[in-house]
Design a protein around this motif. Structure first.
Motif, PDB file in Angstrom:
ATOM      1  N   LEU A   1      34.897  54.516  37.116  1.00 33.93           N
ATOM      2  CA  LEU A   1      35.063  53.582  36.340  1.00 33.93           C
ATOM      3  C   LEU A   1      35.649  52.399  37.218  1.00 33.93           C
ATOM      4  CD1 LEU A   1      36.043  54.982  32.898  1.00 33.93           C
ATOM      5  CD2 LEU A   1      33.940  54.129  33.589  1.00 33.93           C
ATOM      6  N   LEU A   2      34.782  51.652  37.698  1.00 35.21           N
ATOM      7  CA  LEU A   2      35.211  50.474  38.564  1.00 35.21           C
ATOM      8  C   LEU A   2      35.322  49.304  37.536  1.00 35.21           C
ATOM      9  CD1 LEU A   2      35.698  49.405  41.405  1.00 35.21           C
ATOM     10  CD2 LEU A   2      33.381  49.104  41.702  1.00 35.21           C
ATOM     11  N   ALA A   3      36.526  48.875  37.512  1.00 37.49           N
ATOM     12  CA  ALA A   3      36.743  47.793  36.581  1.00 37.49           C
ATOM     13  C   ALA A   3      36.601  46.546  37.365  1.00 37.49           C
ATOM     14  CB  ALA A   3      38.344  47.661  36.098  1.00 37.49           C
ATOM     15  N   ALA A   4      36.960  46.313  38.797  1.00 34.85           N
ATOM     16  CA  ALA A   4      36.951  45.150  39.551  1.00 34.85           C
ATOM     17  C   ALA A   4      37.322  45.259  40.853  1.00 34.85           C
ATOM     18  CB  ALA A   4      37.918  43.905  38.893  1.00 34.85           C
ATOM     19  N   THR A   5      36.875  44.474  41.658  1.00 39.19           N
ATOM     20  CA  THR A   5      37.214  44.617  43.311  1.00 39.19           C
ATOM     21  C   THR A   5      37.911  43.349  43.576  1.00 39.19           C
ATOM     22  OG1 THR A   5      35.150  43.857  44.062  1.00 39.19           O
ATOM     23  CG2 THR A   5      35.418  45.960  43.809  1.00 39.19           C
ATOM     24  N   TYR A   6      38.985  43.439  44.510  1.00 37.00           N
ATOM     25  CA  TYR A   6      39.580  42.088  45.085  1.00 37.00           C
ATOM     26  C   TYR A   6      39.738  42.164  46.582  1.00 37.00           C
ATOM     27  CZ  TYR A   6      41.221  40.973  40.480  1.00 37.00           C
ATOM     28  OH  TYR A   6      41.309  40.426  38.905  1.00 37.00           O
ATOM     29  N   PRO A   7      39.761  41.012  47.369  1.00 36.24           N
ATOM     30  CA  PRO A   7      39.935  41.294  48.779  1.00 36.24           C
ATOM     31  C   PRO A   7      41.415  41.838  48.889  1.00 36.24           C
ATOM     32  CG  PRO A   7      38.998  39.107  48.178  1.00 36.24           C
ATOM     33  CD  PRO A   7      39.337  39.889  46.965  1.00 36.24           C
ATOM     34  N   LEU A   8      41.781  42.406  49.995  1.00 38.13           N
ATOM     35  CA  LEU A   8      43.102  43.021  50.219  1.00 38.13           C
ATOM     36  C   LEU A   8      44.318  41.891  50.201  1.00 38.13           C
ATOM     37  CD1 LEU A   8      44.928  45.437  50.987  1.00 38.13           C
ATOM     38  CD2 LEU A   8      44.449  44.858  53.243  1.00 38.13           C
ATOM     39  N   ASP A   9      43.837  40.774  50.617  1.00 36.78           N
ATOM     40  CA  ASP A   9      44.941  39.664  50.888  1.00 36.78           C
ATOM     41  C   ASP A   9      45.202  39.081  49.474  1.00 36.78           C
ATOM     42  OD1 ASP A   9      42.351  38.131  50.349  1.00 36.78           O
ATOM     43  OD2 ASP A   9      43.004  36.877  52.161  1.00 36.78           O
ATOM     44  N   GLN A  10      44.344  39.604  48.294  1.00 38.98           N
ATOM     45  CA  GLN A  10      44.664  39.132  46.826  1.00 38.98           C
ATOM     46  C   GLN A  10      45.166  40.173  46.061  1.00 38.98           C
ATOM     47  OE1 GLN A  10      41.329  37.256  44.893  1.00 38.98           O
ATOM     48  NE2 GLN A  10      40.653  36.264  46.869  1.00 38.98           N
ATOM     49  N   ILE A  11      46.200  41.003  46.827  1.00 42.19           N
ATOM     50  CA  ILE A  11      46.625  42.096  46.097  1.00 42.19           C
ATOM     51  C   ILE A  11      47.663  41.642  45.127  1.00 42.19           C
ATOM     52  CG2 ILE A  11      48.634  42.432  47.912  1.00 42.19           C
ATOM     53  CD1 ILE A  11      48.607  45.516  47.455  1.00 42.19           C
ATOM     54  N   ALA A  12      48.345  40.635  45.114  1.00 45.43           N
ATOM     55  CA  ALA A  12      49.203  40.288  43.930  1.00 45.43           C
ATOM     56  C   ALA A  12      48.403  39.910  42.721  1.00 45.43           C
ATOM     57  CB  ALA A  12      50.237  39.139  44.570  1.00 45.43           C
TER      58      ALA A  12
END
Length: 366
Positions: free
Chosen positions: A334-345
Motif C-alpha cells: 500500500l504505497l500512499a505517496a513518494t517524495y524526493p529524499l531532500d523533501q523528508i520534512a
C-alpha cells in the motif's frame, strides 16, 4: 537496463553521497540534508545503493526522543523542544546519524568474505537484527542504532540483505520491511489461527494495513478499527468488519467476543481492548501511538487468564516469511505517496497528519 548503482558510479568513485543526517533530538530543523562520505563495507558487509526508503513512526519518534520514559503523550502530541538522551530504541541514540529503517536497495559493493556474486541483486534489508543470535532478545535496528537508508548508500551485514524476485517497484518494496515485519512478528507471537476473531485498532497505518492482510492470510477473521473515510479501503484489504474510531468496541462487539487484540494504538481505549477479549485471549502490542501510559485493571487480566505479549525483537522466520509472501503474491503493498529524499520534512509532516493509507516512501537521488 542500467541499474541505479551503475548510474551512480561516478559519485561512488568520488566517495561522497547525499544523506539526511539527524543531528539530535528536536524538530524538523534537526534533519540536515548534506554531503557525507559513502560508507565502506567491512568484513561480512555489503554496500547498497538505496533505491527507496519508507517513512515510519519510529523515525519521527526517535527524532523526538519519544521512547524516553519521561514522555507520557501519544506520538502525535509529543513536544519537539526537549533534549532526551534516553529517547531511542535502545535508550541512547547515536546522534548525529542517518535514520531510515526501511530499505529497498541494490548491492553495489561487498566487503571481505562476501560472495561478489551478490553484486547487482535487488534486496530488502531486515530492519530488526539480533545482536548475537535468535535465542536472545537484544536487537540492533537499521536507522535507529546505526546509519540507515535516508541516504544514497548504506552498508549492512550481508546476512540481513534478502534478495527478492518480484515485479514490484522499488517504492512498493520499501513499504514492506518495518511495517510488515512488525505485523508478521505480532501475528506469529500471538499464534493467530484459522477461524479466530482478531481486533485491529489503527488499521489504516502501515502496520495496521499489513496486519489486515497477514491475519486474513492465516484464515482468521479481521475486525478493523479506522476512520470513517477509510472504511471501504480497509474492507477491500480483507477486513470482515470495520468499526469507526468513535465506536465503543465493547458496545459494538460485546464483552468477551474476540480471541486476539493486536493493538499499536493503546492510550485511553486500552481497558476496552481487554474487555472484548475472551477468556484465555491474547493482547499483543509493539507500539502506543495514542499514548504509552494506560490504565490496567488487573482483574480483567488475571480473572480472564489473558496473555499480554510485547513485541519488538523479530523472530527468525519473520523476514524470510515476508519475502516468500511477496514472491508468491500473497500480500500487496500500500504505497500512499513518494517524495524526493531532500523533501523528508514535508513527507514527515504529511505522515503525521495520518490522512494516508499505507506507507509514504522517500526516493534518494540517482
Amino acid at each position: 537496463m542500467q541499474h541505479k548503482g551503475e548510474q551512480g558510479a561516478k559519485a561512488f568513485a568520488e566517495g561522497t553521497m547525499m544523506a539526511v543526517v539527524t543531528t539530535g533530538t528536536g524538530g524538523y530543523d534537526r534533519l540536515d540534508y548534506r554531503q557525507v562520505p559513502i560508507p565502506v563495507p567491512g568484513p561480512g558487509e555489503v554496500l547498497l545503493s538505496v533505491l527507496a526508503a519508507g517513512v515510519n513512526n519510529t523515525d519521527i519518534n526517535t527524532r523526538l526522543g519519544w521512547y524516553s520514559e519521561s514522555v507520557r503523550d501519544g506520538t502525535d502530541t509529543s513536544s519537539d523542544d526537549e533534549q532526551r538522551p534516553d529517547g531511542g530504541w535502545n535508550a541512547a541514540t547515536p546522534f548525529p546519524f542517518i535514520q531510515g529503517t526501511d530499505c529497498c536497495g541494490r548491492v553495489v559493493s561487498v566487503g571481505p568474505g562476501v560472495d561478489r556474486g551478490r553484486i547487482g541483486a535487488r534486496v530488502l534489508v531486515r530492519s530488526c537484527m539480533r545482536k548475537s543470535d535468535f535465542s536472545r532478545m537484544e536487537t540492533v535496528w537499521l536507522g535507529s542504532d546505526f546509519d540507515g537508508a535516508f541516504a544514497q548508500y548504506v552498508k549492512v551485514p550481508e546476512s540481513e540483505a534478502f534478495t527478492v524476485d518480484c515485479d514490484w517497484s522499488d517504492a512498493e518494496l520499501a513499504t514492506i520491511p518495518c511495517a510488515y515485519g512488525t505485523a508478521e512478528n505480532m501475528v506469529n507471537r500471538a499464534g493467530v489461527r484459522r477461524g479466530e476473531r482478531v481486533l485491529v485498532p489503527g488499521a489504516s497505518g502501515g502496520v495496521g494495513s499489513a496486519l489486515v492482510q497477514l491475519i486474513k492470510r492465516r484464515g482468521a477473521e479481521v475486525i478493523a478499527v479506522t476512520s470513517a473515510s477509510k472504511r471501504e479501503v480497509i474492507r477491500d484489504l480483507g477486513a470482515a468488519r470495520v468499526l469507526c474510531r468513535e465506536d465503543d468496541p465493547v458496545a459494538m462487539l460485546g464483552a468477551e467476543s474476540v480471541d486476539v487484540v493486536i493493538d499499536n494504538v493503546a492510550g485511553t481505549d486500552f481497558g476496552k481492548m481487554l474487555k472484548v477479549l475472551k477468556r484465555g485471549g491474547r493482547y499483543v502490542s509493539s507500539g502506543a501511538i495514542a499514548g504509552p501510559i494506560v490504565e490496567l485493571d488487573m482483574r480483567n487480566m488475571y480473572l480472564k487468564d489473558l496473555t499480554l505479549i510485547g513485541c519488538t525483537a523479530w523472530d527468525a522466520p519473520i523476514f524470510p516469511n515476508l519475502i516468500s509472501y511477496i514472491e508468491k503474491g500473497d500480500i500487496r503493498p500500500l504505497l500512499a505517496a513518494t517524495y524526493p529524499l531532500d523533501q523528508i520534512a514535508e513527507a514527515q509532516r504529511v505522515f503525521q497528519k495520518k490522512r494516508h493509507i499505507g506507507k509514504i516512501v522517500l526516493i534518494p537521488p540517482s
